[in-house]
Motif scaffolding. Sequence first.
Motif, PDB file in Angstrom:
ATOM      1  N   SER A  60       0.832  -1.192   0.000  1.00 16.19           N
ATOM      2  CA  SER A  60       0.000   0.000   0.000  1.00 16.19           C
ATOM      3  C   SER A  60       0.873   1.252   0.000  1.00 16.19           C
ATOM      4  O   SER A  60       2.094   1.173   0.119  1.00 16.19           O
ATOM      5  N   ALA A  61       0.213   2.377  -0.165  1.00 19.97           N
ATOM      6  CA  ALA A  61       0.888   3.668  -0.049  1.00 19.97           C
ATOM      7  C   ALA A  61       0.131   4.479   0.988  1.00 19.97           C
ATOM      8  O   ALA A  61      -0.464   5.515   0.701  1.00 19.97           O
ATOM      9  N   THR A  62       0.152   3.947   2.207  1.00 18.04           N
ATOM     10  CA  THR A  62      -0.615   4.566   3.282  1.00 18.04           C
ATOM     11  C   THR A  62       0.054   4.199   4.602  1.00 18.04           C
ATOM     12  O   THR A  62       1.212   3.800   4.632  1.00 18.04           O
ATOM     13  N   HIS A  63      -0.667   4.323   5.702  1.00 24.05           N
ATOM     14  CA  HIS A  63      -0.074   3.972   6.994  1.00 24.05           C
ATOM     15  C   HIS A  63      -1.006   3.163   7.882  1.00 24.05           C
ATOM     16  O   HIS A  63      -0.563   2.437   8.739  1.00 24.05           O
ATOM     17  N   GLY A  64      -2.314   3.263   7.712  1.00 20.34           N
ATOM     18  CA  GLY A  64      -3.227   2.645   8.663  1.00 20.34           C
ATOM     19  C   GLY A  64      -3.235   1.136   8.652  1.00 20.34           C
ATOM     20  O   GLY A  64      -3.532   0.499   9.657  1.00 20.34           O
ATOM     21  N   LEU A  65      -2.908   0.517   7.496  1.00 17.00           N
ATOM     22  CA  LEU A  65      -3.004  -0.928   7.364  1.00 17.00           C
ATOM     23  C   LEU A  65      -1.706  -1.650   7.693  1.00 17.00           C
ATOM     24  O   LEU A  65      -1.686  -2.867   7.794  1.00 17.00           O
ATOM     25  N   ASN A  66      -0.648  -0.914   7.856  1.00 16.90           N
ATOM     26  CA  ASN A  66       0.688  -1.499   7.879  1.00 16.90           C
ATOM     27  C   ASN A  66       1.259  -1.544   9.294  1.00 16.90           C
ATOM     28  O   ASN A  66       1.456  -0.494   9.916  1.00 16.90           O
ATOM     29  N   PRO A  67       1.571  -2.753   9.832  1.00 17.36           N
ATOM     30  CA  PRO A  67       2.140  -2.858  11.173  1.00 17.36           C
ATOM     31  C   PRO A  67       3.668  -2.875  11.189  1.00 17.36           C
ATOM     32  O   PRO A  67       4.263  -3.093  12.233  1.00 17.36           O
ATOM     33  N   PHE A  68       4.303  -2.654  10.037  1.00 21.27           N
ATOM     34  CA  PHE A  68       5.749  -2.819   9.932  1.00 21.27           C
ATOM     35  C   PHE A  68       6.484  -1.509  10.239  1.00 21.27           C
ATOM     36  O   PHE A  68       5.893  -0.436  10.314  1.00 21.27           O
ATOM     37  N   ASP A  69       7.804  -1.595  10.399  1.00 17.61           N
ATOM     38  CA  ASP A  69       8.568  -0.474  10.932  1.00 17.61           C
ATOM     39  C   ASP A  69       8.609   0.752  10.031  1.00 17.61           C
ATOM     40  O   ASP A  69       8.852   1.851  10.522  1.00 17.61           O
ATOM     41  N   GLU A  70       8.390   0.596   8.717  1.00 11.93           N
ATOM     42  CA  GLU A  70       8.367   1.787   7.884  1.00 11.93           C
ATOM     43  C   GLU A  70       7.224   2.723   8.270  1.00 11.93           C
ATOM     44  O   GLU A  70       7.243   3.912   7.962  1.00 11.93           O
ATOM     45  N   VAL A  71       6.239   2.183   8.984  1.00 11.68           N
ATOM     46  CA  VAL A  71       5.131   2.987   9.494  1.00 11.68           C
ATOM     47  C   VAL A  71       5.236   3.190  11.003  1.00 11.68           C
ATOM     48  O   VAL A  71       5.053   4.294  11.513  1.00 11.68           O
ATOM     49  N   VAL A  72       5.543   2.116  11.736  1.00  8.12           N
ATOM     50  CA  VAL A  72       5.510   2.155  13.202  1.00  8.12           C
ATOM     51  C   VAL A  72       6.677   2.952  13.792  1.00  8.12           C
ATOM     52  O   VAL A  72       6.519   3.684  14.771  1.00  8.12           O
ATOM     53  N   LYS A  73       7.851   2.832  13.194  1.00  7.01           N
ATOM     54  CA  LYS A  73       9.036   3.489  13.745  1.00  7.01           C
ATOM     55  C   LYS A  73       9.141   4.911  13.214  1.00  7.01           C
ATOM     56  O   LYS A  73       9.110   5.148  12.005  1.00  7.01           O
ATOM     57  N   THR A  74       9.264   5.882  14.116  1.00  3.99           N
ATOM     58  CA  THR A  74       9.382   7.275  13.713  1.00  3.99           C
ATOM     59  C   THR A  74      10.675   7.858  14.277  1.00  3.99           C
ATOM     60  O   THR A  74      11.631   7.134  14.521  1.00  3.99           O
ATOM     61  N   PHE A  75      10.712   9.152  14.493  1.00  2.00           N
ATOM     62  CA  PHE A  75      11.954   9.808  14.889  1.00  2.00           C
ATOM     63  C   PHE A  75      11.651  10.986  15.804  1.00  2.00           C
ATOM     64  O   PHE A  75      10.515  11.461  15.878  1.00  2.00           O
ATOM     65  N   LEU A  76      12.675  11.455  16.476  1.00  2.00           N
ATOM     66  CA  LEU A  76      12.615  12.698  17.247  1.00  2.00           C
ATOM     67  C   LEU A  76      13.941  13.416  17.071  1.00  2.00           C
ATOM     68  O   LEU A  76      14.997  12.873  17.386  1.00  2.00           O
ATOM     69  N   VAL A  77      13.883  14.628  16.529  1.00  2.00           N
ATOM     70  CA  VAL A  77      15.060  15.472  16.364  1.00  2.00           C
ATOM     71  C   VAL A  77      14.893  16.676  17.277  1.00  2.00           C
ATOM     72  O   VAL A  77      13.862  17.352  17.235  1.00  2.00           O
ATOM     73  N   VAL A  78      15.896  16.936  18.115  1.00  2.00           N
ATOM     74  CA  VAL A  78      15.821  18.041  19.071  1.00  2.00           C
ATOM     75  C   VAL A  78      17.023  18.963  18.896  1.00  2.00           C
ATOM     76  O   VAL A  78      18.172  18.491  18.847  1.00  2.00           O
ATOM     77  N   HIS A  79      16.759  20.251  18.782  1.00  3.51           N
ATOM     78  CA  HIS A  79      17.818  21.263  18.812  1.00  3.51           C
ATOM     79  C   HIS A  79      17.788  21.926  20.178  1.00  3.51           C
ATOM     80  O   HIS A  79      16.812  22.571  20.547  1.00  3.51           O
ATOM     81  N   ASP A  80      18.854  21.752  20.922  1.00  2.00           N
ATOM     82  CA  ASP A  80      18.967  22.352  22.255  1.00  2.00           C
ATOM     83  C   ASP A  80      20.198  23.252  22.254  1.00  2.00           C
ATOM     84  O   ASP A  80      21.332  22.759  22.261  1.00  2.00           O
ATOM     85  N   PRO A  81      20.031  24.566  22.233  1.00  2.00           N
ATOM     86  CA  PRO A  81      21.179  25.470  22.154  1.00  2.00           C
ATOM     87  C   PRO A  81      22.086  25.419  23.367  1.00  2.00           C
ATOM     88  O   PRO A  81      23.226  25.895  23.311  1.00  2.00           O
TER      89      PRO A  81
END
Length: 222
Positions: A46-67
Amino acid sequence: KYDGAIHFADAQIGRLLDDLRERGLLEETIVAVSTDHGIELLERFSATHGLNPFDEVVKTFLVVHDPTAEHAMVDTDIQGRIFDIGPTLLGLAGLPVPDEFDGVDLIKNPGELPEFAFTQCYNGEIVRSPAFKLVRISQAQQESRLAANFVPEGLMLFDLVRDPGETADVQALQSEQFWRMQEALEGYLADLGKEYEFSEELSDEELSEEALERLRSLGYVQ
């Protein structure tokens, strides 16, 4: 379209950073960028997110800039959860974390993170550790017959270290890990106060036509 959406989001973040820089506030501001899910781009079915339990959908990221950080860049592979972002930003800002918050400060208290994190897709539930992921799918929940052809009913355990593409079910080889994660999943569902059943669709009777159209354009309703 996806590339265009990424460029648009990048441009808007750039506008925000430029404004903070022009006002002399950027070096006094903690900036975080994250998302609530990834997206499948036909890697599987698919080309979506709701149906997919795999890491390309489930795993995300957090980027933090702390001066105020001592190091220009810190890269970590700890498994955080989306509700850990709030306590983390509060900690960086020197503000107290309310007792009712469930999350953990990922910078100050990474050792307090639980072993397992939980999430859901339209057709099942997922429990994930840094090394393994257990997926439980119900055909009765399948929103799409196409998805049903690619995601079989039942339980699947993936070794994320040896098989990051999540191609081989290893529950027979990792029986102890399988039972631990299944027990954790049952506990998670019990804590939510629900049985393992797909929730009924929300009623759209109270939504305006404008709101429905916006949800349709995003792919959340038919």
